[in-house]
Design an enzyme around this catalytic site. Structure first.
Site, PDB file in Angstrom:
ATOM      1  N   GLY A 109       0.634   2.324  -9.779  1.00 50.14           N
ATOM      2  CA  GLY A 109      -0.788   2.285  -9.469  1.00 50.14           C
ATOM      3  C   GLY A 109      -1.466   0.939  -9.634  1.00 50.14           C
ATOM      4  O   GLY A 109      -0.954  -0.100  -9.230  1.00 50.14           O
ATOM      5  N   SER A 122       3.530   0.327 -14.787  1.00 49.15           N
ATOM      6  CA  SER A 122       4.661   0.927 -14.073  1.00 49.15           C
ATOM      7  C   SER A 122       4.284   1.455 -12.696  1.00 49.15           C
ATOM      8  O   SER A 122       5.135   1.546 -11.808  1.00 49.15           O
ATOM      9  CB  SER A 122       5.281   2.058 -14.910  1.00 49.15           C
ATOM     10  N   TYR A 156     -12.512  12.987 -21.281  1.00 47.97           N
ATOM     11  CA  TYR A 156     -12.167  11.708 -20.652  1.00 47.97           C
ATOM     12  C   TYR A 156     -13.396  10.807 -20.557  1.00 47.97           C
ATOM     13  O   TYR A 156     -13.341   9.616 -20.885  1.00 47.97           O
ATOM     14  CB  TYR A 156     -11.580  11.960 -19.259  1.00 47.97           C
ATOM     15  N   LEU A 164      -1.150 -10.558 -20.031  1.00 42.06           N
ATOM     16  CA  LEU A 164      -0.519  -9.297 -20.440  1.00 42.06           C
ATOM     17  C   LEU A 164      -1.302  -8.143 -19.847  1.00 42.06           C
ATOM     18  O   LEU A 164      -2.520  -8.083 -19.993  1.00 42.06           O
ATOM     19  CB  LEU A 164      -0.493  -9.181 -21.966  1.00 42.06           C
TER      20      LEU A 164
END
Length: 288
Positions: A13, A11, A151, A6
């Site tokens: 890159g 979607s 980040y 998994l």
């Protein structure tokens, strides 16, 4: 041997390329994403390269979405061998400028998201006494950088979580856990980052303006031509993820390039793959 895998954030890159390469190697890949309507590129790439993927809806911010996805995988396969926590999002803004909602969102996607997914697969991996969780971190998880502190904080947290889990998951449950640490990669990640920054006011006219102008000027210096020479491609990061997965004795961390190793050398030179510290902590705390 074919594995049940998994991967989140597949979607585009790194996630997309990793899903395709794993399928090319004969693994059964469940490529997931928050918005299933964004699967067109993944489907087209899979068809072009002649592989079959199982495309799933999974939102790393939604416990029920995660449970539904993993339940379906277990129901049809009775096991899950590898979880690749790839979904993530960057953020440009100083801590003081950022709203608490923005800070919570960055932490939610990059840190709590992998926690949610890992907690969901661990009961099954413990039962089968095997498994591998691979967390996609960043050079920003090793070295704090200006204007990226939120980040970096999320990725630092992910690194600490992974290092801690690595001390006991394998000796007690047969489960490996690893970090992949890319530097600059040619994906939509950077463009999305800049677009969000500009859509939320761009460079504000405040005391941080000289800092932000300096930093955004630095980012602007990475033209497409420079990126082609300096940055890595998603396919290269996918190869490192697969190398980690296929390693008979997976390391705690895998840096994506010599450039990353050089950039982080001051902090990691004594233990670049994290194995020395993991062993030291195990012996000191768990006598393992």
């Amino acid at each position: 041997m074919s594995k049940i895998i998994l991967i989140t954030g597949a979607s585009t890159g790194i996630g997309l390329e990793t899903a395709i390469q794993l399928a090319e190697q004969g693994h059964k890949v469940f490529a997931s994403m928050r918005n299933i309507e964004k699967s067109t590129l993944l489907k087209q790439t899979a068809e072009k390269r002649g592989v079959k993927l199982n495309i799933m809806q999974l939102d790393v911010l939604d416990d029920q979405s995660i449970a539904n996805c993993i339940s379906e995988i277990i129901k049809s396969n009775e096991r899950i061998d590898v979880l690749i926590n790839n979904a993530g999002a960057g953020f440009i803004r100083t801590m003081e400028q950022a709203s608490m909602d923005e800070i919570k969102q960055v932490m939610d996607v990059n840190f709590y998201g992998p926690i949610r997914c890992s907690k969901a697969v661990l009961p099954f991996m413990r039962k089968q006494k095997s498994g591998h969780i691979i967390n996609i971190s960043s050079v920003g998880g090793l070295v704090g950088q200006p204007v990226n502190e939120i980040y970096c904080a999320a990725k630092f947290a992910l690194e600490g979580l992974t290092e801690s889990l690595a001390t006991y998951l394998e000796p007690y449950f047969g489960i490996h856990i690893s970090l992949i640490e890319p530097g600059g990669v040619i994906t939509e990640f950077g463009n999305n980052l800049t677009n969000y920054f500009n859509s939320t006011g761009g460079i504000l006219n405040d005391d941080y303006k000289p800092l932000m102008e300096n930093y955004m000027g630095y980012r602007a210096s990475f033209t497409d031509e420079v990126k082609e020479k300096v940055f890595q491609k998603p396919a290269q990061i996918a190869e490192i993820i697969i190398k980690c997965m296929n390693d008979p004795h997976p390391k705690v961390r895998y840096m994506s390039s010599e450039g990353v190793a050089t950039f982080t050398k001051v902090k990691t030179s004594l233990d670049p793959d994290g194995e020395i510290l993991k062993t030291q902590v195990r012996k000191g705390v768990l006598n393992k």
